[in-house]
Design an enzyme around this catalytic site. Structure first.
Site, short mmCIF file in Angstrom:
data_model
loop_
_atom_site.label_atom_id
_atom_site.label_comp_id
_atom_site.label_asym_id
_atom_site.label_seq_id
_atom_site.Cartn_x
_atom_site.Cartn_y
_atom_site.Cartn_z
CE LYS A 180 -2.25 -0.46 3.84
NZ LYS A 180 -1.73 -1.73 4.33
NE ARG A 221 6.26 0.46 9.53
CZ ARG A 221 5.01 0.25 9.11
NH1 ARG A 221 4.72 0.45 7.83
NH2 ARG A 221 4.07 -0.14 9.92
NE ARG A 233 2.21 -3.31 11.02
CZ ARG A 233 3.50 -3.31 11.35
NH1 ARG A 233 3.87 -2.89 12.54
NH2 ARG A 233 4.42 -3.71 10.50
NE ARG A 237 -4.16 -0.14 10.52
CZ ARG A 237 -3.11 0.34 9.85
NH1 ARG A 237 -3.17 1.50 9.27
NH2 ARG A 237 -2.01 -0.36 9.76
NE ARG A 276 7.20 -2.37 6.18
CZ ARG A 276 5.88 -2.45 6.38
NH1 ARG A 276 5.05 -2.25 5.38
NH2 ARG A 276 5.40 -2.71 7.57
#
Ligand code: AMP
Length: 225
Positions: free
Chosen positions: A20, A167, A178, A95, A134
């Protein structure tokens, strides 16, 4: 923005790791609309050590949702702005069904509405791989993946040459949480927007460029048919 669009009020939905953030950045640039990424906004507040940052740090670090009323304030501040007058791209919001309702109400007050919701799909088996590789450039938010979207030089941002980082909420526990929270609270939004004739699904598992092209086609495609 393409002259074909009077306004472009978009939501990008999808499980963690579906791309996203990466696609949203490209889309926002392509259509000259602001990219409102609630996760990035929250992480920036945490980094700055603001009052809001201190309030949300525990939830963000654990991969839990920040309270709906806090999110409402953030969205209000970011959407009721001149720069969003001709459109916006929401990434990470809504969300929950409650957040989706709040957004509808807020936009109705502004005389606007969501025009398209693009759902990036990703098989569950690929989610962990996407999340664990990531890397981000803290200064700009540019997102890389060790394998799928590698930087030109390992560990360095392509534009600035700065070091890339993980992150702070990409710990194994928070990533797992998550994913679970997405299944429990967010996935239902697919039906929420499908019922309104706004949803377009795009397979997010391909190469970056293929997915970008499919997303752009989805933005231009008629909905509600
Ligand atoms: P993201 O960058 O979209 O993965 O979001 C990172 C974290 O920010 C999430 O795990 C939540 O803790 C928080 N967050 C972002 N957007 C929302 C939202 N719409 N509602 C509640 N929490 C959010």
């Amino acid at each position: 923005m393409s002259p074909a669009f009077r306004s472009l009020n978009l939501i990008l939905l999808g499980p963690p790791g579906s791309g996203k953030g990466t696609q949203a950045r490209l889309l926002a640039e392509r259509y000259c609309i602001p990219h409102v990424a609630t996760g990035e906004i929250l992480r920036e507040e945490v980094r700055k050590g603001s009052e809001l940052g201190r309030d949300v740090e525990a939830a963000v670090s654990r991969g839990e949702l920040v309270a709906d009323n806090v999110m409402r304030g953030i969205i209000l501040r970011h959407l009721d702005r001149e720069s969003c007058a001709r459109g916006f791209l929401l990434d990470g919001y809504p969300r929950t069904v409650e957040q989706a309702g709040m957004l509808d109400d807020l936009l109705a007050e502004l005389g606007r509405a969501i025009e398209r919701v693009i759902l990036l799909t990703l098989p569950e088996a690929q989610i962990q791989d996407r999340l664990s590789g990531r890397l981000v450039h803290p200064g700009s938010g540019r997102i890389y993946h060790k394998v799928h979207v590698p930087p030109q030089q390992a560990g360095k941002d392509d534009v600035s040459g700065d070091d890339l980082a993980r992150r702070f909420d990409d710990t194994p526990e928070a990533m797992k949480r998550r994913v679970a929270v997405y299944g429990a609270k967010t996935e239902v939004l697919k039906e929420y927007y499908r019922a309104r004739g706004l949803l377009i699904e795009v397979d997010g598992s391909g190469q970056l460029q293929e997915v970008t092209e499919a997303v752009m086609r989805a933005v231009g495609a008629p909905v509600g048919a």
